[in-house]
Design an enzyme around this catalytic site. Structure first.
Site, PDB file in Angstrom:
ATOM      1  N   SER A  12       0.824  -1.216   0.000  1.00 34.47           N
ATOM      2  CA  SER A  12       0.000   0.000   0.000  1.00 34.47           C
ATOM      3  C   SER A  12       0.857   1.264   0.000  1.00 34.47           C
ATOM      4  O   SER A  12       0.461   2.288  -0.572  1.00 34.47           O
ATOM      5  CB  SER A  12      -0.981  -0.002   1.177  1.00 34.47           C
ATOM      6  OG  SER A  12      -0.320   0.229   2.394  1.00 34.47           O
ATOM      7  N   ASN A  13       2.020   1.233   0.622  1.00 39.55           N
ATOM      8  CA  ASN A  13       2.902   2.413   0.575  1.00 39.55           C
ATOM      9  C   ASN A  13       3.416   2.636  -0.842  1.00 39.55           C
ATOM     10  O   ASN A  13       3.490   3.772  -1.305  1.00 39.55           O
ATOM     11  CB  ASN A  13       4.050   2.267   1.571  1.00 39.55           C
ATOM     12  CG  ASN A  13       3.634   2.660   2.972  1.00 39.55           C
ATOM     13  OD1 ASN A  13       3.479   3.827   3.281  1.00 39.55           O
ATOM     14  ND2 ASN A  13       3.406   1.653   3.814  1.00 39.55           N
ATOM     15  N   LEU A  92      19.060  -5.565   5.382  1.00 41.22           N
ATOM     16  CA  LEU A  92      20.075  -5.300   4.374  1.00 41.22           C
ATOM     17  C   LEU A  92      21.453  -5.357   5.035  1.00 41.22           C
ATOM     18  O   LEU A  92      21.644  -4.821   6.134  1.00 41.22           O
ATOM     19  CB  LEU A  92      19.854  -3.932   3.734  1.00 41.22           C
ATOM     20  CG  LEU A  92      18.498  -3.721   3.053  1.00 41.22           C
ATOM     21  CD1 LEU A  92      18.398  -2.305   2.493  1.00 41.22           C
ATOM     22  CD2 LEU A  92      18.288  -4.744   1.944  1.00 41.22           C
ATOM     23  N   ASN A 106      13.349   4.091   4.470  1.00 38.42           N
ATOM     24  CA  ASN A 106      12.422   3.071   4.975  1.00 38.42           C
ATOM     25  C   ASN A 106      11.290   3.774   5.711  1.00 38.42           C
ATOM     26  O   ASN A 106      11.447   4.889   6.187  1.00 38.42           O
ATOM     27  CB  ASN A 106      13.163   2.148   5.947  1.00 38.42           C
ATOM     28  CG  ASN A 106      12.276   1.039   6.493  1.00 38.42           C
ATOM     29  OD1 ASN A 106      11.546   0.393   5.743  1.00 38.42           O
ATOM     30  ND2 ASN A 106      12.335   0.823   7.800  1.00 38.42           N
ATOM     31  N   HIS A 108       8.664   3.086   8.948  1.00 38.65           N
ATOM     32  CA  HIS A 108       8.459   2.216  10.110  1.00 38.65           C
ATOM     33  C   HIS A 108       7.215   2.689  10.864  1.00 38.65           C
ATOM     34  O   HIS A 108       7.054   3.897  11.083  1.00 38.65           O
ATOM     35  CB  HIS A 108       9.690   2.253  11.022  1.00 38.65           C
ATOM     36  CG  HIS A 108       9.560   1.329  12.185  1.00 38.65           C
ATOM     37  ND1 HIS A 108       9.728  -0.037  12.067  1.00 38.65           N
ATOM     38  CD2 HIS A 108       9.240   1.568  13.469  1.00 38.65           C
ATOM     39  CE1 HIS A 108       9.515  -0.591  13.248  1.00 38.65           C
ATOM     40  NE2 HIS A 108       9.216   0.352  14.113  1.00 38.65           N
ATOM     41  N   ASP A 144      16.171  -0.007  11.986  1.00 40.18           N
ATOM     42  CA  ASP A 144      15.228   1.098  12.223  1.00 40.18           C
ATOM     43  C   ASP A 144      15.888   2.264  12.957  1.00 40.18           C
ATOM     44  O   ASP A 144      15.336   2.803  13.928  1.00 40.18           O
ATOM     45  CB  ASP A 144      14.004   0.588  13.024  1.00 40.18           C
ATOM     46  CG  ASP A 144      13.258  -0.508  12.270  1.00 40.18           C
ATOM     47  OD1 ASP A 144      13.226  -0.464  11.031  1.00 40.18           O
ATOM     48  OD2 ASP A 144      12.719  -1.414  12.937  1.00 40.18           O
ATOM     49  N   GLU A 173       1.115   6.860   7.208  1.00 38.71           N
ATOM     50  CA  GLU A 173       2.302   6.371   6.489  1.00 38.71           C
ATOM     51  C   GLU A 173       2.280   6.834   5.043  1.00 38.71           C
ATOM     52  O   GLU A 173       3.285   7.281   4.486  1.00 38.71           O
ATOM     53  CB  GLU A 173       2.363   4.842   6.518  1.00 38.71           C
ATOM     54  CG  GLU A 173       2.663   4.246   7.874  1.00 38.71           C
ATOM     55  CD  GLU A 173       2.892   2.739   7.790  1.00 38.71           C
ATOM     56  OE1 GLU A 173       3.469   2.261   6.797  1.00 38.71           O
ATOM     57  OE2 GLU A 173       2.473   2.023   8.717  1.00 38.71           O
TER      58      GLU A 173
HETATM   59  C1  GRF Z   1       3.906  -0.758   6.839  1.00 37.77           C
HETATM   60  O1  GRF Z   1       3.224  -0.747   8.063  1.00 37.77           O
HETATM   61  C2  GRF Z   1       5.301  -0.239   6.998  1.00 37.77           C
HETATM   62  O2  GRF Z   1       5.404   0.765   7.980  1.00 37.77           O
HETATM   63  C3  GRF Z   1       6.067  -1.460   7.430  1.00 37.77           C
HETATM   64  O3  GRF Z   1       5.498  -2.506   6.685  1.00 37.77           O
HETATM   65  C4  GRF Z   1       4.157  -2.173   6.335  1.00 37.77           C
HETATM   66  C5  GRF Z   1       4.051  -2.251   4.850  1.00 37.77           C
HETATM   67  O4  GRF Z   1       2.731  -2.068   4.394  1.00 37.77           O
HETATM   68  N1  GRF Z   1       7.478  -1.286   7.211  1.00 37.77           N
HETATM   69  P1  GRF Z   1       2.453  -1.999   2.840  1.00 37.77           P
HETATM   70  O5  GRF Z   1       3.008  -3.266   2.215  1.00 37.77           O
HETATM   71  O6  GRF Z   1       3.132  -0.774   2.297  1.00 37.77           O
HETATM   72  O7  GRF Z   1       0.974  -1.934   2.730  1.00 37.77           O
END
Ligand code: GRF
Length: 199
Positions: A12-13, A92, A106, A108, A144, A173
């Site tokens: 989703s990001n 990584l 990244n 988080h 992180d 996010e």
């Molecule tokens: C998110 O909660 C992000 O913060 C974490 O993994 C999740 C990824 O969600 N690192 P998506 O695959 O982007 O929906």
């Protein structure tokens, strides 16, 4: 900004970043999407959007270094300016990070340095935190832990569980990742130790 995306799951990001580019909000192009999991929803989405999509399944490599070498080979051909980890569930190595110093970012799902590692939203609920959120940061060799680019706060409600809190953090996010990438694409920043200073 030439942007590579590494993901392992629903993506989703990644989609939020793609949508920001599509509506002209982020001046970038996604030059490749790499998943270490063939079943990741995000890689299917990348394919259907017509983006260069690569599955590099870590389970088909004998050693971590060989998997990373293949990821680096594909990245090298795509020539990204920045690599956005978007739910990429692989650590990584220092050698990988050294190939793109302060070029890997990244997201988080907590306000770092609180609640690093897995299940950050569940950690926040279990701890009784009143505020959590999300952090976009540069990736360094620690988990992180790299310099922070953008954070967004989210209230933890009395009746929250990990799932309800995760859903509200996820909304932030998507905003935070686009905001952070816009700042990086603007180029007017410097990293001073832990601090990312925008001009
Ligand atoms: C998110 O909660 C992000 O913060 C974490 O993994 C999740 C990824 O969600 N690192 P998506 O695959 O982007 O929906």
């Amino acid at each position: 900004m030439r942007l590579a995306i590494l993901l392992s799951g629903r993506g989703s990001n990644f989609v939020a970043i793609h949508d920001a580019i599509a509506r002209g909000d982020l001046d970038a192009g996604i030059v490749c999407v790499i998943s270490n999991r063939p079943e990741a929803g995000g890689i299917g989405r990348a394919r259907s959007l017509g983006l260069p999509a690569h599955v590099i399944d870590h389970r088909t490599f004998d050693r971590r270094a060989l998997h990373e070498a293949e990821v680096l080979r594909v990245l090298g051909a795509a020539r990204p300016d920045f690599i956005a980890l978007a739910g990429y569930m692989r650590l990584l190595s220092p050698a990988f990070i050294a190939a793109y110093p302060m070029r890997i970012v990244n997201i988080h799902p907590s306000l770092l340095p609180s609640f690093p590692g897995v299940a950050a939203q569940a950690q926040a609920v279990a701890y009784g935190a009143k505020t959590s959120g999300c952090t976009v940061h540069f990736v360094d060799e620690h988990l992180d832990a790299g310099p922070i680019i953008v954070q967004r706060a989210v209230d933890v409600l009395d009746d929250d569980d990990a799932s309800t809190l995760s859903a509200r953090i996820l909304v932030e996010e998507h905003i935070a990742y686009v905001k952070a990438l816009k700042k990086l694409a603007g180029g007017r920043y410097r990293v001073e130790g832990r601090r990312v200073v925008f001009e």
